[in-house]
Design an enzyme around this catalytic site. Sequence first.
Site, PDB file in Angstrom:
ATOM      1  N   ASN A 138     -15.354  -1.985  10.672  1.00 27.19           N
ATOM      2  CA  ASN A 138     -13.959  -1.610  10.949  1.00 27.19           C
ATOM      3  C   ASN A 138     -13.859  -0.965  12.332  1.00 27.19           C
ATOM      4  OD1 ASN A 138     -11.241  -1.163  10.650  1.00 27.19           O
ATOM      5  ND2 ASN A 138     -11.468   0.632   9.329  1.00 27.19           N
ATOM      6  N   ARG A 149       0.828  -1.206   0.000  1.00 28.83           N
ATOM      7  CA  ARG A 149       0.000   0.000   0.000  1.00 28.83           C
ATOM      8  C   ARG A 149       0.863   1.256   0.000  1.00 28.83           C
ATOM      9  NH1 ARG A 149      -1.023   3.178   4.264  1.00 28.83           N
ATOM     10  NH2 ARG A 149      -2.735   4.678   4.075  1.00 28.83           N
ATOM     11  N   ASP A 203     -21.322 -23.749   8.793  1.00 35.14           N
ATOM     12  CA  ASP A 203     -20.723 -24.464   9.918  1.00 35.14           C
ATOM     13  C   ASP A 203     -19.314 -23.932  10.180  1.00 35.14           C
ATOM     14  OD1 ASP A 203     -18.985 -25.700   8.019  1.00 35.14           O
ATOM     15  OD2 ASP A 203     -20.494 -27.239   7.651  1.00 35.14           O
ATOM     16  N   GLY A 207     -10.208  -5.781  13.842  1.00 36.56           N
ATOM     17  CA  GLY A 207      -9.622  -5.217  15.049  1.00 36.56           C
ATOM     18  C   GLY A 207      -8.479  -4.262  14.729  1.00 36.56           C
ATOM     19  N   HIS A 230     -25.284 -19.786  11.828  1.00 39.38           N
ATOM     20  CA  HIS A 230     -24.992 -21.210  12.033  1.00 39.38           C
ATOM     21  C   HIS A 230     -26.063 -22.128  11.466  1.00 39.38           C
ATOM     22  CE1 HIS A 230     -22.204 -24.002  13.425  1.00 39.38           C
ATOM     23  NE2 HIS A 230     -22.369 -23.951  14.732  1.00 39.38           N
ATOM     24  N   ASP A 240     -20.324   4.693  11.555  1.00 42.51           N
ATOM     25  CA  ASP A 240     -20.842   5.315  12.771  1.00 42.51           C
ATOM     26  C   ASP A 240     -21.149   6.773  12.478  1.00 42.51           C
ATOM     27  OD1 ASP A 240     -21.549   5.831  15.372  1.00 42.51           O
ATOM     28  OD2 ASP A 240     -19.492   6.114  16.064  1.00 42.51           O
TER      29      ASP A 240
END
Length: 550
Positions: A468, A359, A524, A492, A520, A417
């Site tokens: 994010n 990058r 799986d 994270g 689920h 946000d």
Amino acid sequence: MSDFILPDIGEGIVECELVKWLVSEGEMIEEDQPVAEVMTDKALVEIPAPYKGRVTRLYHQEGEIAKVHEPLFELVAEGEEGENAGEGPAPSSAPSPSSAIGTEAGQPPAESASETASARVKGEAETAGSAGEVTEDFILPDIGEGIVECEVVEWRVAEGDEIEEDQPVVDVMTDKAMVEITAPKAGRVTQLYYQKEDLAKVHSPLFAFVPRDQESAPAAAEAPAPKQSAPPTVSGQPAAAKAGPAGKRIPASPAVRRIAREHELDLADLPGSGKDGRVLKSDVLEYLEHGKKAPQPAAAPEPAAQPGQPRRTEEQKARVEPIRGVQAAMAKHMASAAANIPHFIYSEEIDVTDLLTLRARLKPEAEAAGSRLTLMPFIMKAMALAVREYPVLNSQLNKEVTEIHYQPQCNIGMAVDSKSGLIVPNVKGVEKLTLLEIADEVARLTEAARSGRVSQQDLRGGTITISNIGALGGTYAAPIINAPEVAIVALGRTQKLPRFDASGQVTERAIMTVSWAGDHRIIDGGTIARFCNRWKSYLEEPQSMLLHLG
């Protein structure tokens, strides 16, 4: 006048969900013009108009279930409308002059606002020859996503203002985004039916205006007297929007405006620290603490506390703030997803050292092209490539949990946000875009979401989501799936951590933690682990993506 009966739409379907009205009450439509979008068990179906005429009533609101062979909307053919006008109004359908005057004088609208407004418009049109000036009500149209009401954020005009066709009249906040309502034609605003922060109902009158062609008519002198007052509302504030110097609008969120109103503050007096002078909640609180002290009633001096006695403190009450708009929609959506979807959480570490190096080498070239290159375009592109091998991560379940719908393209959503709450716009067709195209879309959607101007189209059609959260802090998370999608990943914080290299030596590496949540019922643990490993390999060895770009 006749009802349009919802026809058979195939495959033994007896009912469907009304997704969106494409017209509003009082609107003239052409033959075969799309009128509504309905969702059956299989697909989205567009309902066209059977002939040219005027829509006089919509029998359902968005999100409701419509039955096959039952009325969907009421339509007056073009010729019939003229004949009905010549015959005169029926006593049961037209409001009496006294009731019309009562409404204009400020009486609260009835519960069935759309029907009342339609009747009033018809009555005024029929008496146009004697009155000389016809006041039309602008009916709040359907604005998508099953929305039935919205909050009036800011009026751009005041009563008595002249407006032009397509001129912005008012900003309203829906469950998803800020929407700008424009004038249908040129004229003069005569009445605003709502004040700031009131909730306006879809299909009810929003404001009244006199079209310009009516103002210039020879009989304009016989127009009704100006209305004395606007309808009373709960807020009790003037309907005209507050503005700064030279009429400039002060940007602020509805919550901030509410706090300012509660403390009788003028937004023009507050220094805004946000972008473009936007007044933030912290600005209001800072002003209240240091700039202006609320007047306190004179109180008797408190007697000095005796030694050994605790000092009395006044009991404080909690501040109550209603949950509206985006926050209300998010609360319902998240509660439903958490309660109905069994979440499987899978966490992993990804070494992004080589990706950060790549990058850094590409960043100057991207900036020269006018793009801001972050890690997000690489993360999205790698995800779209991994989805090719594990398409179940890019699928959706039907409501009955009997079918898996594999989506034809990868539309990756990104949780933003915003000031009004959490929204998730998505980048369409990531598998077909270049890194620079993805970067430009990410920048556009982020800015639109944070300013509250993201379009409904950008919010629809997401197939998988990225949160994010690491941009703010934290390492691992347990994200909630954005239904009807089946997977979401939380990124994270990237940290410099010691790791062993191939020769057993400790070296510094850039480690990003990720946390996946999968539905689920169809995903799986083995599937999400293999998918994550494939996605991880593209990010740890970004040059390997070149072999799969198409």
